[in-house]
Design a protein around this motif. Structure first.
Motif, mmCIF file in Angstrom:
data_model
loop_
_atom_site.group_PDB
_atom_site.id
_atom_site.type_symbol
_atom_site.label_atom_id
_atom_site.label_comp_id
_atom_site.label_asym_id
_atom_site.label_seq_id
_atom_site.Cartn_x
_atom_site.Cartn_y
_atom_site.Cartn_z
ATOM 1 N N PRO A 1 0.828 -1.216 0.000
ATOM 2 C CA PRO A 1 0.000 0.000 0.000
ATOM 3 C C PRO A 1 0.859 1.262 0.000
ATOM 4 N N MET A 2 0.471 2.233 -0.788
ATOM 5 C CA MET A 2 1.180 3.503 -0.853
ATOM 6 C C MET A 2 0.596 4.486 0.162
ATOM 7 N N PRO A 3 1.408 5.442 0.627
ATOM 8 C CA PRO A 3 0.892 6.443 1.565
ATOM 9 C C PRO A 3 -0.011 7.456 0.869
ATOM 10 N N ASP A 4 -0.744 8.191 1.674
ATOM 11 C CA ASP A 4 -1.592 9.258 1.132
ATOM 12 C C ASP A 4 -0.807 10.553 0.953
ATOM 13 N N LEU A 5 0.308 10.676 1.682
ATOM 14 C CA LEU A 5 1.132 11.886 1.606
ATOM 15 C C LEU A 5 2.565 11.539 1.982
ATOM 16 N N ILE A 6 3.522 12.145 1.284
ATOM 17 C CA ILE A 6 4.950 11.976 1.591
ATOM 18 C C ILE A 6 5.481 13.316 2.079
ATOM 19 N N VAL A 7 6.241 13.297 3.171
ATOM 20 C CA VAL A 7 6.848 14.506 3.726
ATOM 21 C C VAL A 7 8.368 14.335 3.694
ATOM 22 N N ILE A 8 9.068 15.362 3.196
ATOM 23 C CA ILE A 8 10.523 15.358 3.139
ATOM 24 C C ILE A 8 11.051 16.452 4.053
ATOM 25 N N ASP A 9 12.075 16.128 4.828
ATOM 26 C CA ASP A 9 12.716 17.145 5.662
ATOM 27 C C ASP A 9 13.656 17.957 4.767
ATOM 28 N N GLY A 10 13.299 19.212 4.535
ATOM 29 C CA GLY A 10 14.133 20.053 3.687
ATOM 30 C C GLY A 10 13.341 21.134 2.979
ATOM 31 N N GLY A 11 13.966 21.750 1.977
ATOM 32 C CA GLY A 11 13.334 22.840 1.255
ATOM 33 C C GLY A 11 12.963 22.469 -0.165
ATOM 34 N N PRO A 12 12.925 23.468 -1.069
ATOM 35 C CA PRO A 12 12.514 23.221 -2.461
ATOM 36 C C PRO A 12 13.398 22.200 -3.180
ATOM 37 N N GLY A 13 14.725 22.209 -2.906
ATOM 38 C CA GLY A 13 15.632 21.282 -3.582
ATOM 39 C C GLY A 13 15.350 19.836 -3.210
ATOM 40 N N GLN A 14 15.145 19.584 -1.932
ATOM 41 C CA GLN A 14 14.879 18.202 -1.476
ATOM 42 C C GLN A 14 13.559 17.666 -2.033
ATOM 43 N N VAL A 15 12.507 18.506 -2.007
ATOM 44 C CA VAL A 15 11.214 18.008 -2.492
ATOM 45 C C VAL A 15 11.257 17.800 -4.009
ATOM 46 N N LYS A 16 12.030 18.618 -4.723
ATOM 47 C CA LYS A 16 12.170 18.432 -6.173
ATOM 48 C C LYS A 16 12.875 17.118 -6.480
ATOM 49 N N SER A 17 13.921 16.821 -5.718
ATOM 50 C CA SER A 17 14.681 15.583 -5.919
ATOM 51 C C SER A 17 13.791 14.362 -5.705
ATOM 52 N N ALA A 18 12.998 14.373 -4.628
ATOM 53 C CA ALA A 18 12.110 13.244 -4.328
ATOM 54 C C ALA A 18 10.995 13.132 -5.361
ATOM 55 N N HIS A 19 10.456 14.276 -5.786
ATOM 56 C CA HIS A 19 9.359 14.263 -6.760
ATOM 57 C C HIS A 19 9.809 13.706 -8.103
#
Length: 519
Positions: free
Chosen positions: A433-451
């Protein structure tokens, strides 16, 4: 460390501070849980011991009660059971205090600290809480007017002039009349409140019939006072048997269930469960839970389970197990108390989730949230953690930790990409099962990398990041933070999840470092 206090109710009850391992550090009681718990985190105190306690708090559990008196008794029970290191040391004999009624012709009531005093009278207790002991002692003295002087003289004392002592010293009361007051106090201190009230009502009727109205009014006032005090019996009742109280709420297709442990009449702890609703979910829960836990003498429920459950529990326990569905009285009150705690435990968290979903413009609240954090020491020993929150509460059995394998371990963007890829590639392979939301510790760079990794895996899971300091929340494709106030319930929930991920990562990194030093 951010502790979210928004979900703590303003009801009376007990709070338990826990460390990162779930060990209870401190138990306290409050008339208003939210105000009392919040006071610990408002400013630094002048008490080093208190500062150490606050620095170690990682989780707060609360049990709501119906009154401050109930909270006081529950606090006493919890301290005796768990012996938290920041509470009174119960191994110290000075921690115990008894109420003592002597065996004189005109018995004296007072405090005793030694069990040897039982030779000279009757002991009631022990009481861990001095406040509880003093409150009950004061009540008994004021209600039944027992003497407190160590030696009777032939002069009236101040209490006699104030009307709070029966004054046997000056012959104001006969020995049989005084012994009747002692018997009444004994009933109350042993928890036989209903028997006492029944006797007093008979006495009040007798006095009224003989037109002794002033004495009848005194008895009436005693009955009213005892009925008010009787609320303490809901969390500590006189019984030698053990009970479990089960109550539940069904929301959507999910069951939220709470189980109270009542040991020899004292409420000592609670357990919470969440599982999908089925046609016979209560029967299934009872069968599964008591296959690994000893059944109590009595199971208190909102409705009876299917036939055969009682026989099943009796077979496991070896003695008869009673199933009770109370309609009134103390057991019904416990059932209602369980329901109230159920709402506080689960549905305040769901309110935070609803606000988070609304703030992120999600169609439904994110029931399952996974959060990632990267930790390293000067660019070495890089590790990652993943924590999972379900219904706004940590689901620790589904936490994960990772050693980062990338060639540039100090590169947070690469580390985030690696751990996100490893996590969701595996879930895809295992059809998990996949989560409903993913949270990354960091700023715009970290969330871009994960996305970017999620796009490569063809996954469309909502993802955000939260940057430290200003607690700003970012989404992919946007370099400015969302307009979510950092003190709002939605932001505080994300901060709590991020802090838990950070704690879990730091703990893992320290463990690996210690292993490396040993090698």
């Amino acid at each position: 460390m951010t502790i979210d206090l928004t979900s703590i109710p303003e009801d009376p009850g007990c709070y338990q501070f826990k460390d990162e391992t779930g060990t209870i550090l401190y138990v306290g009681k409050a008339r208003n849980l939210k105000k009392r718990v919040s006071s610990y985190f408002q400013k630094k105190s002048n008490n080093p011991r208190l500062d150490i306690l606050v620095s170690r708090i990682r989780d707060i559990d609360v049990i709501v009660t119906s009154s401050e008196v109930e909270a006081l008794i529950l606090e006493n029970n919890l301290i005796k059971k768990h012996q938290p290191r920041f509470n009174i040391n119960l191994k110290d004999a000075k921690s115990y205090a008894f109420i003592h009624i002597s065996n004189d012709p005109f018995p004296r009531i007072g405090i005793a600290r030694d069990r040897k005093d039982k030779k000279n009278g009757t002991l009631y207790g022990p009481f861990v809480s001095a406040a509880e002991r003093d409150q009950i002692l004061r009540f008994v003295k004021q209600t039944f007017h027992l003497r407190t002087c160590k030696k009777m003289t032939k002069r009236a004392c101040l209490r006699s002039h104030l009307g709070t002592c029966a004054a046997p010293c000056i012959g104001k009361i006969s020995e049989p009349e005084y012994q009747y007051l002692v018997k009444s106090a004994d009933y109350l201190l042993k928890g036989k409140n209903q028997d006492l009230i029944t006797d007093l009502k008979k006495e009040m009727t007798r006095l009224a019939e003989h037109e002794e109205y002033e004495k009848a009014l005194i008895i009436r006032d005693r009955i009213a006072a005892i009925e008010h005090l009787s609320q303490r019996q809901y969390v500590q009742r006189q019984t030698r048997s053990d009970e479990h109280v089960i109550n539940y709420l069904v929301s959507g297709e999910t069951v939220y269930l709470i189980l109270f442990h009542v040991e020899r009449g004292s409420l000592t702890s609670k357990e919470e469960f969440v599982f999908p609703e089925t046609e016979e979910f209560l029967d299934e829960f009872i069968l599964q839970y008591y296959s690994t836990n000893k059944p109590p003498n009595e199971l208190i429920l909102p409705s009876l389970p299917g036939s055969g459950i009682s026989e099943y529990l009796t077979h496991i326990r070896g003695t008869h197990v009673t199933l009770t569905v109370p309609k009134q009285g103390e057991k019904k009150h416990l059932l209602d108390l369980a329901s109230k705690n159920l709402e506080v435990s689960f549905f305040t968290g769901r309110i935070r989730l609803a606000e988070l979903g609304e703030a992120l413009h999600m169609k439904t609240p994110p029931d399952v949230i996974e959060c990632f954090d990267i930790s390293h020491l000067g660019g070495t020993g890089t590790v990652a953690s993943m924590v999972l929150f379900r219904d706004g509460k940590p689901d620790k059995k589904n936490y994960r930790r990772y050693k980062i394998k990338t060639e540039k371990p100090s590169d947070d963007y690469a580390a985030i990409a690696e751990v996100v890829r490893r996590r969701y590639s595996r879930l895809l392979r295992e059809n998990g099962p996949m989560p409903d939301l993913i949270v990354i510790d960091g700023g715009p760079g970290q969330v871009k990398s994960a996305h970017t990794v999620l796009q490569e895996l063809h996954l469309s899971i909502p993802i955000i990041s939260i940057a430290k300091r200003e607690e700003e929340i970012y989404i992919p494709g946007r370099n400015t933070p969302l307009s979510i106030q950092k003190k709002s319930p939605a932001s505080l929930l994300i901060q709590e999840i991020r802090d838990e991920a950070h704690r879990f990562a730091i703990t893992y990194q320290k463990k690996l470092r210690q292993q490396s030093m040993k090698e």
